[in-house]
Design a protein around this motif. Structure first.
Motif, PDB file in Angstrom:
ATOM      1  N   ALA A 103       0.793  -1.563   0.080  1.00  0.00           N
ATOM      2  CA  ALA A 103      -0.104   0.171   0.313  1.00  0.00           C
ATOM      3  C   ALA A 103       0.977   1.064  -0.177  1.00  0.00           C
ATOM      4  O   ALA A 103       0.350   2.495  -1.047  1.00  0.00           O
ATOM      5  N   ALA A 104       2.081   1.076   0.351  1.00  0.00           N
ATOM      6  CA  ALA A 104       2.893   2.058   0.777  1.00  0.00           C
ATOM      7  C   ALA A 104       3.525   2.791  -0.566  1.00  0.00           C
ATOM      8  O   ALA A 104       3.857   3.859  -1.198  1.00  0.00           O
ATOM      9  N   GLY A 105       4.280   1.293  -1.205  1.00  0.00           N
ATOM     10  CA  GLY A 105       4.566   1.431  -2.258  1.00  0.00           C
ATOM     11  C   GLY A 105       3.166   2.512  -3.123  1.00  0.00           C
ATOM     12  O   GLY A 105       3.852   2.541  -3.978  1.00  0.00           O
ATOM     13  N   VAL A 106       2.568   1.286  -3.584  1.00  0.00           N
ATOM     14  CA  VAL A 106       1.559   1.440  -4.529  1.00  0.00           C
ATOM     15  C   VAL A 106       1.041   3.516  -4.469  1.00  0.00           C
ATOM     16  O   VAL A 106       0.973   3.954  -5.302  1.00  0.00           O
ATOM     17  N   ALA A 107       0.683   3.019  -3.621  1.00  0.00           N
ATOM     18  CA  ALA A 107       0.391   4.967  -2.612  1.00  0.00           C
ATOM     19  C   ALA A 107       0.912   6.124  -3.328  1.00  0.00           C
ATOM     20  O   ALA A 107       0.770   7.318  -3.965  1.00  0.00           O
ATOM     21  N   TRP A 108       2.493   5.421  -2.959  1.00  0.00           N
ATOM     22  CA  TRP A 108       3.823   6.786  -3.410  1.00  0.00           C
ATOM     23  C   TRP A 108       3.288   6.790  -4.968  1.00  0.00           C
ATOM     24  O   TRP A 108       3.694   8.094  -5.612  1.00  0.00           O
ATOM     25  N   LEU A 109       3.566   5.695  -5.719  1.00  0.00           N
ATOM     26  CA  LEU A 109       3.506   5.989  -7.261  1.00  0.00           C
ATOM     27  C   LEU A 109       2.480   6.064  -7.700  1.00  0.00           C
ATOM     28  O   LEU A 109       2.163   6.957  -9.107  1.00  0.00           O
ATOM     29  N   ALA A 110       0.952   6.006  -7.637  1.00  0.00           N
ATOM     30  CA  ALA A 110      -0.133   6.925  -7.120  1.00  0.00           C
ATOM     31  C   ALA A 110       0.195   8.701  -6.973  1.00  0.00           C
ATOM     32  O   ALA A 110      -0.579   8.973  -8.089  1.00  0.00           O
ATOM     33  N   HIS A 111       0.901   8.750  -6.488  1.00  0.00           N
ATOM     34  CA  HIS A 111       0.345   9.921  -5.652  1.00  0.00           C
ATOM     35  C   HIS A 111       1.184  11.090  -7.183  1.00  0.00           C
ATOM     36  O   HIS A 111       1.742  11.447  -7.246  1.00  0.00           O
ATOM     37  N   GLY A 112      -0.175  11.804  -7.265  1.00  0.00           N
ATOM     38  CA  GLY A 112      -0.108  13.074  -8.207  1.00  0.00           C
ATOM     39  C   GLY A 112      -0.048  12.713  -9.661  1.00  0.00           C
ATOM     40  O   GLY A 112      -0.106  14.031  -9.840  1.00  0.00           O
ATOM     41  N   ARG A 113      -0.326  11.972 -10.281  1.00  0.00           N
ATOM     42  CA  ARG A 113      -0.369  11.375 -11.426  1.00  0.00           C
ATOM     43  C   ARG A 113      -1.490  10.162 -11.499  1.00  0.00           C
ATOM     44  O   ARG A 113      -1.620   8.858 -10.618  1.00  0.00           O
ATOM     45  N   SER A 114      -2.086  10.007 -12.683  1.00  0.00           N
ATOM     46  CA  SER A 114      -3.175   8.819 -12.482  1.00  0.00           C
ATOM     47  C   SER A 114      -2.041   7.699 -13.372  1.00  0.00           C
ATOM     48  O   SER A 114      -1.644   7.619 -14.344  1.00  0.00           O
ATOM     49  N   LEU A 115      -2.941   6.531 -13.275  1.00  0.00           N
ATOM     50  CA  LEU A 115      -1.547   4.785 -13.365  1.00  0.00           C
ATOM     51  C   LEU A 115      -2.740   4.552 -14.218  1.00  0.00           C
ATOM     52  O   LEU A 115      -2.326   2.701 -14.868  1.00  0.00           O
ATOM     53  N   GLN A 116      -3.891   5.040 -15.118  1.00  0.00           N
ATOM     54  CA  GLN A 116      -4.791   4.649 -15.860  1.00  0.00           C
ATOM     55  C   GLN A 116      -4.152   4.289 -17.034  1.00  0.00           C
ATOM     56  O   GLN A 116      -4.036   5.461 -17.875  1.00  0.00           O
ATOM     57  N   GLY A 117      -4.189   2.719 -17.143  1.00  0.00           N
ATOM     58  CA  GLY A 117      -3.995   2.515 -19.032  1.00  0.00           C
ATOM     59  C   GLY A 117      -2.581   1.789 -18.913  1.00  0.00           C
ATOM     60  O   GLY A 117      -1.964   1.917 -19.589  1.00  0.00           O
ATOM     61  N   LYS A 118      -1.557   2.055 -18.006  1.00  0.00           N
ATOM     62  CA  LYS A 118      -0.142   1.894 -18.164  1.00  0.00           C
ATOM     63  C   LYS A 118      -0.521   0.149 -17.635  1.00  0.00           C
ATOM     64  O   LYS A 118      -0.832  -0.504 -16.733  1.00  0.00           O
ATOM     65  N   ARG A 119       1.303  -0.469 -17.996  1.00  0.00           N
ATOM     66  CA  ARG A 119       1.352  -0.920 -17.717  1.00  0.00           C
ATOM     67  C   ARG A 119       2.474  -1.625 -17.173  1.00  0.00           C
ATOM     68  O   ARG A 119       3.626  -0.546 -16.547  1.00  0.00           O
ATOM     69  N   ALA A 120       2.147  -1.704 -15.453  1.00  0.00           N
ATOM     70  CA  ALA A 120       2.949  -2.235 -14.438  1.00  0.00           C
ATOM     71  C   ALA A 120       3.592  -3.964 -14.858  1.00  0.00           C
ATOM     72  O   ALA A 120       2.880  -4.438 -14.834  1.00  0.00           O
ATOM     73  N   VAL A 121       5.347  -3.823 -14.189  1.00  0.00           N
ATOM     74  CA  VAL A 121       5.328  -4.888 -14.136  1.00  0.00           C
ATOM     75  C   VAL A 121       5.247  -5.558 -12.475  1.00  0.00           C
ATOM     76  O   VAL A 121       7.083  -4.277 -12.329  1.00  0.00           O
ATOM     77  N   ALA A 281      -3.732   4.483   3.482  1.00  0.00           N
ATOM     78  CA  ALA A 281      -2.687   4.728   3.046  1.00  0.00           C
ATOM     79  C   ALA A 281      -2.576   6.521   1.757  1.00  0.00           C
ATOM     80  O   ALA A 281      -1.415   7.109   2.311  1.00  0.00           O
ATOM     81  N   LYS A 282      -3.744   6.039   1.162  1.00  0.00           N
ATOM     82  CA  LYS A 282      -3.833   7.315   0.566  1.00  0.00           C
ATOM     83  C   LYS A 282      -3.185   8.666   0.184  1.00  0.00           C
ATOM     84  O   LYS A 282      -2.760   9.102   0.156  1.00  0.00           O
ATOM     85  N   PRO A 283      -4.451   8.667   1.309  1.00  0.00           N
ATOM     86  CA  PRO A 283      -4.760  10.719   2.015  1.00  0.00           C
ATOM     87  C   PRO A 283      -3.304  10.435   2.830  1.00  0.00           C
ATOM     88  O   PRO A 283      -3.264  11.354   3.194  1.00  0.00           O
ATOM     89  N   MET A 284      -2.346   9.536   3.501  1.00  0.00           N
ATOM     90  CA  MET A 284      -1.427  10.047   4.224  1.00  0.00           C
ATOM     91  C   MET A 284       0.099  10.026   3.368  1.00  0.00           C
ATOM     92  O   MET A 284       1.220  10.295   3.745  1.00  0.00           O
TER      93      MET A 284
END
Length: 286
Positions: A103-121, A281-284
């Protein structure tokens, strides 16, 4: 009324890390039990639900941990099955730090940006953290692939994700760094969740990748999972990509775990698993 936390671990020795964070999260006393299974957990749960009065049950809580996600989920289910009516206490699942770390890792990746449609490995994505990270990235709109050295392990992890979360992820067999380099071609996001001290990518394998935008490495034990990322990186730009190291997003992981522990004592019927912990996590972030 003392805040009592019962730490139930599937491993023989309960996690010292979880024990310390539980105290820092506000528990007045933590009782840690190792080797807990669905077959022997009944009396432990009954001890938590048949003691305090309804208004005071919120001051007793349970966490489920251990290194195995599969065993943790079975134990988590067994604990919840013992609850009935108002005879229940709040409970959290965090096997191997899977939910709070992911949750902490993904929340930072998504912070301030959209991940919609991106390919993640998710590299080495069959473990507890990798599986949960795959779920959270999928919920953010990513097309997710998990890698493993073993086709059987990859398929088993993908099936477990589908059964628990109704989410489809693809798999890739990647037994070495060169194979993992091929697996991340065309991806925008890489999240490395391998075992401690195991390198999954060398710097040369990703620094010139034209599609990559975000990378995160959950390994804080040298040798790090992704060469070229420092464990302290937190949104640092390297080779035109935004990167996060294990300590960089780990501060949020520990704060998140503490916050979840604190929430367990706010009511007696809270259930914290991947979805609920990610929402906390997201609002933190920030």
């Amino acid at each position: 009324m003392k805040k009592l936390l019962y730490q139930l671990d599937t491993d023989p020795h309960p996690s010292v890390f979880d024990n310390v964070v539980s105290y820092d999260g506000g528990a007045d006393h933590v009782s840690a039990y190792g080797g807990v299974t669905p077959d022997n957990v009944g009396a432990l749960v009954e001890g938590t639900i048949f003691t305090r009065s309804p208004k005071d049950k919120k001051f007793t809580a349970i966490t489920v941990g251990g290194s195995s996600m599969a065993e943790g989920e079975l134990l988590f289910t067994a604990v919840k099955k013992k609850f009935f009516a108002n005879f229940r206490v709040s409970v959290m699942l965090d096997s191997n730090g899977s939910n709070t770390t992911a949750a902490a890792g993904v929340a930072w990746l998504a912070h301030g940006r959209s991940l919609q449609g991106k390919r993640a490995v998710v590299l080495a994505g069959t473990g507890p953290v990798g599986q949960r990270a795959a779920v959270m990235l999928s919920r953010e709109g990513c097309q997710v692939t998990i890698t493993s050295r073993s086709a059987e392990r990859a398929q088993a992890a993908a099936q477990a994700i589908q059964q628990r979360f109704k989410i489809e992820v693809t798999t890739a067999v990647a037994a070495d760094n060169e194979a993992r380099t091929k697996a991340i071609q065309g991806a925008q996001i890489v999240f490395a969740t391998g075992a401690a001290g195991v390198q999954l990518l060398e710097e040369r394998h990703w620094k010139d990748n034209a599609t990559l935008e975000l990378l995160s490495d959950a390994n804080a034990t040298p040798t790090l999972g992704i060469e070229g990322i420092d464990m302290m990186d937190k949104g640092k730009e390297r080779f035109g990509k935004t990167v996060f190291g294990a300590i960089g997003f780990g501060a949020l992981k520990i704060s998140l775990q503490r916050a979840c522990i604190a929430k367990l004592f706010e009511q007696n019927d809270l259930v914290l698993d991947a979805e609920e912990i990610y929402a906390i996590a997201k609002p933190m972030v920030g």
